[in-house]
Motif scaffolding. Structure first.
Motif, mmCIF file in Angstrom:
data_model
loop_
_atom_site.group_PDB
_atom_site.id
_atom_site.type_symbol
_atom_site.label_atom_id
_atom_site.label_comp_id
_atom_site.label_asym_id
_atom_site.label_seq_id
_atom_site.Cartn_x
_atom_site.Cartn_y
_atom_site.Cartn_z
ATOM 1 N N ARG A 46 -6.076 -14.331 5.679
ATOM 2 C CA ARG A 46 -7.275 -15.070 6.085
ATOM 3 C C ARG A 46 -8.549 -14.336 5.681
ATOM 4 O O ARG A 46 -9.591 -14.962 5.484
ATOM 5 N N PHE A 61 -11.594 -16.850 5.964
ATOM 6 C CA PHE A 61 -11.593 -17.427 7.310
ATOM 7 C C PHE A 61 -11.830 -16.370 8.382
ATOM 8 O O PHE A 61 -12.163 -16.679 9.511
ATOM 9 N N ASN A 101 -7.373 -20.774 -3.002
ATOM 10 C CA ASN A 101 -7.022 -21.898 -2.144
ATOM 11 C C ASN A 101 -5.825 -21.546 -1.282
ATOM 12 O O ASN A 101 -4.986 -20.745 -1.676
ATOM 13 N N THR A 102 -5.792 -22.177 -0.109
ATOM 14 C CA THR A 102 -4.772 -21.836 0.880
ATOM 15 C C THR A 102 -3.812 -22.999 1.095
ATOM 16 O O THR A 102 -4.238 -24.148 1.128
ATOM 17 N N PHE A 121 -1.737 -24.064 4.103
ATOM 18 C CA PHE A 121 -1.639 -23.699 5.511
ATOM 19 C C PHE A 121 -0.238 -23.945 6.042
ATOM 20 O O PHE A 121 0.457 -24.840 5.571
ATOM 21 N N SER A 169 0.574 -25.258 8.784
ATOM 22 C CA SER A 169 0.674 -26.609 9.345
ATOM 23 C C SER A 169 0.335 -27.661 8.301
ATOM 24 O O SER A 169 0.199 -28.822 8.622
ATOM 25 N N ALA A 195 -2.154 -28.915 7.228
ATOM 26 C CA ALA A 195 -3.539 -29.357 7.430
ATOM 27 C C ALA A 195 -3.962 -30.409 6.409
ATOM 28 O O ALA A 195 -5.066 -30.378 5.880
ATOM 29 N N LEU A 196 -3.081 -31.369 6.143
ATOM 30 C CA LEU A 196 -3.480 -32.492 5.286
ATOM 31 C C LEU A 196 -4.418 -33.382 6.081
ATOM 32 O O LEU A 196 -4.204 -33.597 7.277
ATOM 33 N N PHE A 197 -5.465 -33.894 5.404
ATOM 34 C CA PHE A 197 -6.430 -34.736 6.118
ATOM 35 C C PHE A 197 -5.769 -36.062 6.484
ATOM 36 O O PHE A 197 -5.392 -36.828 5.599
ATOM 37 N N PRO A 198 -5.641 -36.357 7.787
ATOM 38 C CA PRO A 198 -4.851 -37.523 8.186
ATOM 39 C C PRO A 198 -5.507 -38.857 7.813
ATOM 40 O O PRO A 198 -4.830 -39.869 7.735
ATOM 41 N N ARG A 215 -2.454 -29.959 -3.473
ATOM 42 C CA ARG A 215 -3.872 -30.007 -3.134
ATOM 43 C C ARG A 215 -4.558 -28.677 -3.454
ATOM 44 O O ARG A 215 -5.727 -28.647 -3.811
ATOM 45 N N ALA A 216 -3.801 -27.586 -3.326
ATOM 46 C CA ALA A 216 -4.364 -26.276 -3.632
ATOM 47 C C ALA A 216 -4.284 -25.993 -5.137
ATOM 48 O O ALA A 216 -5.247 -25.561 -5.753
ATOM 49 N N ARG A 247 -8.053 -26.746 11.979
ATOM 50 C CA ARG A 247 -7.531 -26.333 10.681
ATOM 51 C C ARG A 247 -7.883 -27.332 9.581
ATOM 52 O O ARG A 247 -7.924 -26.982 8.416
ATOM 53 N N PHE A 248 -8.147 -28.610 9.982
ATOM 54 C CA PHE A 248 -8.602 -29.578 8.980
ATOM 55 C C PHE A 248 -9.940 -29.121 8.412
ATOM 56 O O PHE A 248 -10.202 -29.244 7.221
ATOM 57 N N GLU A 270 -11.029 -26.008 8.390
ATOM 58 C CA GLU A 270 -10.741 -24.824 7.572
ATOM 59 C C GLU A 270 -10.254 -25.242 6.194
ATOM 60 O O GLU A 270 -10.685 -24.690 5.174
ATOM 61 N N ALA A 271 -9.341 -26.225 6.177
ATOM 62 C CA ALA A 271 -8.803 -26.694 4.897
ATOM 63 C C ALA A 271 -9.926 -27.257 4.034
ATOM 64 O O ALA A 271 -9.974 -27.022 2.827
ATOM 65 N N ASP A 324 -11.907 -24.496 2.659
ATOM 66 C CA ASP A 324 -11.086 -23.834 1.651
ATOM 67 C C ASP A 324 -11.166 -24.596 0.330
ATOM 68 O O ASP A 324 -11.108 -24.013 -0.730
ATOM 69 N N LEU A 325 -11.310 -25.926 0.433
ATOM 70 C CA LEU A 325 -11.379 -26.771 -0.760
ATOM 71 C C LEU A 325 -12.831 -27.009 -1.156
ATOM 72 O O LEU A 325 -13.218 -28.105 -1.521
ATOM 73 N N TYR A 326 -13.635 -25.979 -1.036
ATOM 74 C CA TYR A 326 -15.000 -25.932 -1.573
ATOM 75 C C TYR A 326 -16.010 -26.826 -0.860
ATOM 76 O O TYR A 326 -17.072 -27.122 -1.408
ATOM 77 N N VAL A 347 -14.693 -34.803 7.029
ATOM 78 C CA VAL A 347 -13.480 -34.619 7.832
ATOM 79 C C VAL A 347 -13.733 -34.883 9.319
ATOM 80 O O VAL A 347 -13.155 -35.789 9.903
ATOM 81 N N LEU A 394 -12.796 -38.483 11.434
ATOM 82 C CA LEU A 394 -11.737 -38.367 12.439
ATOM 83 C C LEU A 394 -12.269 -38.647 13.845
ATOM 84 O O LEU A 394 -11.493 -38.884 14.757
#
Lengths: 388, 289
Positions: A66, A71, A97-98, A100, A102, A104-107, A165-166, B183-184, B186-187, B190-192, B202, B206
């Motif tokens: 992290r 992070f 790029n990470t 994760f 979990s 952490a895909l955007f739902p 995605r990464a 974490r969304f 954070e993601a 992470d994706l700029y 995001v 949501l």
């Protein structure tokens, strides 16, 4: 392809720096309140490596990752990516790029939109984005799910989308935080192979955090075993397994048979080690030198040991320990014996299942001798107290 | 029992619904049908009313009270927007930044409910009084003319509604934001995505179910509210709720009162459908699962 050219250009620019490691942590310390999580850590990772951070939970491996991702910020020390300091840069300003744990895909976004997220932020053109997203989904073998939402995918599929995605951003390095931790064993093994294949295909540096030693050994070029916020030992899987340098590494990777002793005289390639109960064993001198005169643990891996009935002669120059079989069990591919030595340790011996049965002469209660080649002996500094 | 195990298993969930269904029938469906028939009656309070299928009550109700209808939607809409603007940052803070103060803040948000609705509104008469501190400060900065007032204007009524219904906006927003996995975000970074972009792309999408729920919980009761207009306004600020109240309780013109209620209900239902289309029903149902 345009993209591959830019990747090569990067590689050229990197090599121009002159052997500078691609990712570097310098004397990094991290505290959460009073808790010391990372303790004066130095880490160097070459470009294109598959590097695993391996350790038990709480060893600081995820925190290390992290801090590379941005992070967490180090309490002290520096983080460098490709020779540029990024210690306090926010995640979106770092070329990594990470994936994760979990996912952490955007739902609220489709798979396609999830994968395109990073490219859109970087201002990559629409046509280029569409092409690269399709390519990334192809790489993880999920092009047919582009229009679905994450909730409609299985765990393994979501994991691949997170990877796509990464990867689609072609970062300097991919940070994988226990990426397979939530999957069942069979799927995990399958995805391990796939991850390894993808890494070889794209040639991006992978930093993989895991607590699963088998996973680390099967995938990584270099494994750093972490314990209590420090790296105990870093090297190839063979290095760590055959020549562990600390008791922790010896115990964390595979099964170790350890006997307490003291390093004695060197005699050419081999040195004598006297065990606590007076037996003399030999080990390669280069593994003993640093421990001369000190308390050590002498170790050998279970599959290197040969078990024979007590009355049989032993080969010249072999290490020999005497004991009594406590337990013998049939594991299919191998036979496993637990032997209590004269010194009181319970050692494990694995024998190949050549005859298809447990030999009577090595059954529970039998007096036996354990013999192995001194070259397979490793020596580590003795540690006080029991540790995992 | 003549039922197999699997048949009984299928029946049990329906049995759980029976108390709720009975409640709905006795206290909602029957009164609703009753009022529907009342709205089609003619007569007078002395002689009583009888069902004559007088649909013209509806047309005259609309033409007579068009102004109050419009004002209701205007005031309720303004209060909803104000509440959204106030509640979103507050809910955001409570969900992500408040730490150990979170529960105390939640308590403070619902604390006004411990006091009577009418009393709370009456106290706004003092807050907005012509010679009160608030109005004098507003005069100082020129937001209110020297001889102008706030009490007995539309502003006062909107302020009262916004104040009284604020918790109904804060709570669903808080729940929606609190449920969003950090974490969304954070993601996204992470994706700029910068923090602002991460919020826009995001967190905000949501949070839509919370925005939807909060807006409805404020807007719908606010449309039918009569207390704020009665206490903080004058007949010139009266909303449709005031008309219904006076028709029912003072003039005893039950058919018009019932017709007005049905018109209001219909408009609100149509409005909800349009609003959910606007926010994207698919997003709503999926984000909620």
């Amino acid at each position: 392809m345009v993209a591959n050219q830019s990747l090569t250009a990067d590689a050229v620019r990197e090599s121009g720096v002159g052997g500078e490691p691609d990712i570097r942590l310098e004397r990094v310390t991290k505290r959460f309140g009073d808790v010391l999580v990372i303790d004066d850590l130095d880490l160097e990772i070459e470009r294109g490596a598959f590097y695993a951070l391996l350790g038990p939970s709480g060893c600081g491996k995820t925190t290390t990752l992290r801090m590379i991702g941005g992070f967490e910020l180090p309490t002290a020390g520096r983080v460098l990516l490709g020779g540029t300091e990024v210690t306090n840069a926010p995640p979106h300003k770092r070329d990594v790029n990470t994936v994760f744990q979990s996912y952490a895909l955007f739902p609220h976004l489709t798979i396609e939109k999830n994968v395109a997220f990073g490219l859109e932020r970087k201002g990559v053109g629409k046509a280029e984005t569409r092409r690269r997203v399709a390519e990334a989904l192809e790489t993880v073998q999920l092009p047919h799910l582009a229009k679905r939402k994450p909730a409609q995918l299985s765990g393994g599929q979501q994991q691949r989308v997170a990877l796509a995605r990464a990867l689609v951003n072609r970062p300097r390095a991919l940070l994988l935080d226990e990426p397979l931790g939530a999957l069942d064993l069979r799927l995990r093994r399958q995805l391990q192979l796939e991850l390894k294949r993808i890494q070889q295909e794209v040639g991006i540096t992978f930093i993989h955090v895991t607590h699963d030693q088998e996973e680390a050994m099967s995938m990584a070029d270099t494994i750093a075993v972490m314990n209590r916020g420090r790296i105990e030992q870093a090297g190839t899987a063979t290095d760590l397994y055959e020549r562990p340098r600390t008791e922790f590494v010896a115990k964390f990777l595979g099964v170790s048979n350890l006997v307490r002793g003291t390093v004695g005289q060197a005699n050419g390639e081999l040195s004598a080690v006297t065990t606590h109960d007076g037996a003399t064993l030999h080990a390669p001198t280069n593994r003993c030198a640093e421990h001369a005169g000190g308390a050590v643990s002498v170790g050998v891996r279970p599959e290197k040991v040969k078990l024979t009935p007590a009355e049989q002669p032993t080969p010249d120059g072999a290490n020999v320990l005497r004991g009594q079989v406590v337990l013998s069990s049939f594991l299919g591919v191998s036979l496993q014996y637990v032997v209590r030595t004269a010194g009181g340790e319970e050692l494990i011996v694995l024998a190949q299942n050549a005859d298809g049965s447990l030999p009577e002469s090595l059954g529970a209660g039998r007096e036996v001798q354990l013999t192995w080649d001194p070259r397979h002996t490793f020596v580590v500094a003795a540690e006080d107290g029991a540790r995992a | 029992m003549g039922l197999s195990l699997s048949q009984r298993r299928r029946l049990i969930p329906w049995m759980f619904a029976i108390p709720g269904l009975l409640w709905l029938i006795v206290f909602f469906a029957i009164p609703l049908a009753n009022q529907a028939s009342v709205s089609l009656m003619t007569g007078d309070p002395e002689a009583g009313y009888s069902l004559t299928w007088a649909f013209d009550t509806y047309t005259s109700a609309i033409s007579d009270y068009k102004e109050q209808f419009l004002r209701s939607f205007l005031y309720a809409g303004a209060a909803t927007v104000i509440d959204l603007v106030i509640a979103f940052p507050l809910a955001y803070f409570m969900a992500y930044k408040a730490g150990r103060w979170r529960n105390l803040m939640l308590l403070l948000v619902v604390l006004p409910f411990f006091m009577s609705y009418v009393l709370r509104t009456v106290s706004w008469q003092l807050i907005l009084a012509d010679n009160g501190w608030v109005v004098e400060r507003l005069r100082d900065v020129g937001l209110v003319a020297d001889d102008g007032r706030v009490l007995a204007t539309g502003t006062a009524v909107i302020a009262g509604i916004a104040y009284n219904f604020l918790p109904f906006m804060v709570l669903p927003l808080y729940v929606a934001l609190e449920r969003i996995d950090r974490r969304f975000v954070e993601a996204a970074t992470d994706l700029y995505a910068s923090r602002l972009t991460a919020f826009r792309k995001v967190t905000l999408p949501l949070a839509i179910p919370g925005i939807f729920a909060g807006s409805l919980l404020v807007f719908i009761p606010a449309c039918g509210d009569f207390v704020n207009a009665a206490l903080l306004g004058t007949p010139r600020q009266y909303m449709i709720g005031n008309v219904v109240q006076s028709k029912f309780l003072n003039v005893l013109d039950y058919p018009t009162a019932a017709a007005l209620s049905f018109i209001l209900m219909t408009i609100i239902l149509v409005g909800i459908v349009l609003y959910s289309r606007l926010l994207g029903t698919r997003n709503l149902t999926e984000a909620a699962t």
